[in-house]
Scaffold this active site. Structure first.
Site: not given
Ligand code: GRF
Length: 206
Positions: A125, A108-109, A127, A30-32
Site C-alpha cells: 500500500n 480507499m477501502r 500512503h 490512478g496516477s500511481n
C-alpha cells in the site's frame, strides 16, 4: 532419449521466464497505477499488470487503463453487502487474472483478512504521510493542520490494521510556508510514484 535436464533447459529457452504478475487496486485518479505502467513500459520494472480493479465507476484510473490497454474491472462496493463480500469477489477476480502481487495504489477501502490472507506478504500500500504519523483519511491535510515541517509518503506491507504494516520505503517532503493541500500533495505524489515503483522492484527480486 533426451535427459530431463536437457528437456528442462530447452523448455526454458522456448518459454522465457514470465515477469511477475501484478494486480492494481485504485479508487481515484490512478496516477500511481500509471507510474507503475510507465516503469514497466520503460524497462525499469520487470513485471506485468494483469488488471486494474476499481471500486469507483467514475474513477479516472479507468480512463488510464483504457488508454494503456490494461484490463479493468469495476467492483462497486455499494453493490456488496459487506467488506468481506467485496474482498471475496476481489480475490476471485485477482485469481482469475493469475495475479501474484497486489498493489493498493490509492485504494480507499479498508481491506479484510479475506484479501490479506489470500496474498500473504504480497500486498503493498502507498500512503501520503510518513507513517506512523497521520494514518487514515486526509493525511496531507492532517500534516498541514498539525504544523509539521516535513511529511512525505510510505510504502508498506498490508496487515489488517489500517496503515500499520511493516514499512518498505519512505520519502520525505518539506512543507513550504504557503503550501495548500493540493500543492503539497502534488509534491508528495512525485515521491510516491518513485518509491512505489522501487518498492515493487525490491519485492520482486526476492
Ligand atoms: C495517493 O496519494 C495515495 O498515497 C493515497 O491516495 C492517493 C492516490 O493517488 N492512498 P492516485 O490515484 O494514484 O493518483
Amino acid at each position: 532419449m533426451l535427459s530431463k535436464t536437457v528437456i528442462t533447459a530447452m523448455d526454458q529457452m522456448d518459454h522465457p521466464k514470465t515477469p511477475p504478475k501484478l494486480g492494481v487496486l485504485a479508487s481515484g485518479s490512478g496516477s500511481n497505477f500509471e507510474a507503475i505502467a510507465a516503469a514497466i513500459a520503460q524497462g525499469r520494472l520487470q513485471a506485468q499488470i494483469q488488471l486494474l480493479i476499481t471500486n469507483t465507476p467514475t474513477a479516472k484510473a479507468l480512463e488510464r487503463a483504457q488508454r494503456l490497454q490494461i484490463p479493468a474491472v469495476v467492483l462497486n462496493h455499494r453493490n456488496f453487502p459487506s467488506r468481506e463480500a467485496l474482498d471475496q469477489r476481489i480475490v476471485g477476480v485477482l485469481r482469475q487474472y493469475q495475479v501474484e502481487w497486489v498493489i493498493m495504489a490509492g485504494w480507499m477501502r479498508i481491506v479484510t483478512p479475506i484479501l490479506i490472507d489470500a496474498f500473504p506478504h504480497r500486498i503493498l500500500n502507498i500512503h501520503p504521510s510518513l507513517l506512523p504519523s497521520f494514518p487514515g483519511l486526509r493525511a496531507v491535510e492532517q500534516a498541514l493542520d498539525y504544523g509539521v515541517k516535513i511529511t512525505g509518503c510510505t510504502v508498506h506491507f498490508v496487515i489488517p490494521e489500517v496503515d500499520r504494516g511493516p514499512i518498505l520505503m519512505q520519502a520525505a517532503v518539506a512543507i513550504l510556508p504557503d503550501d495548500t493541500p493540493e500543492s503539497l500533495h502534488a509534491r508528495i505524489q512525485k515521491e510516491e510514484h518513485r518509491i512505489l515503483v522501487e518498492s515493487i522492484a525490491i519485492c520482486l527480486q526476492h
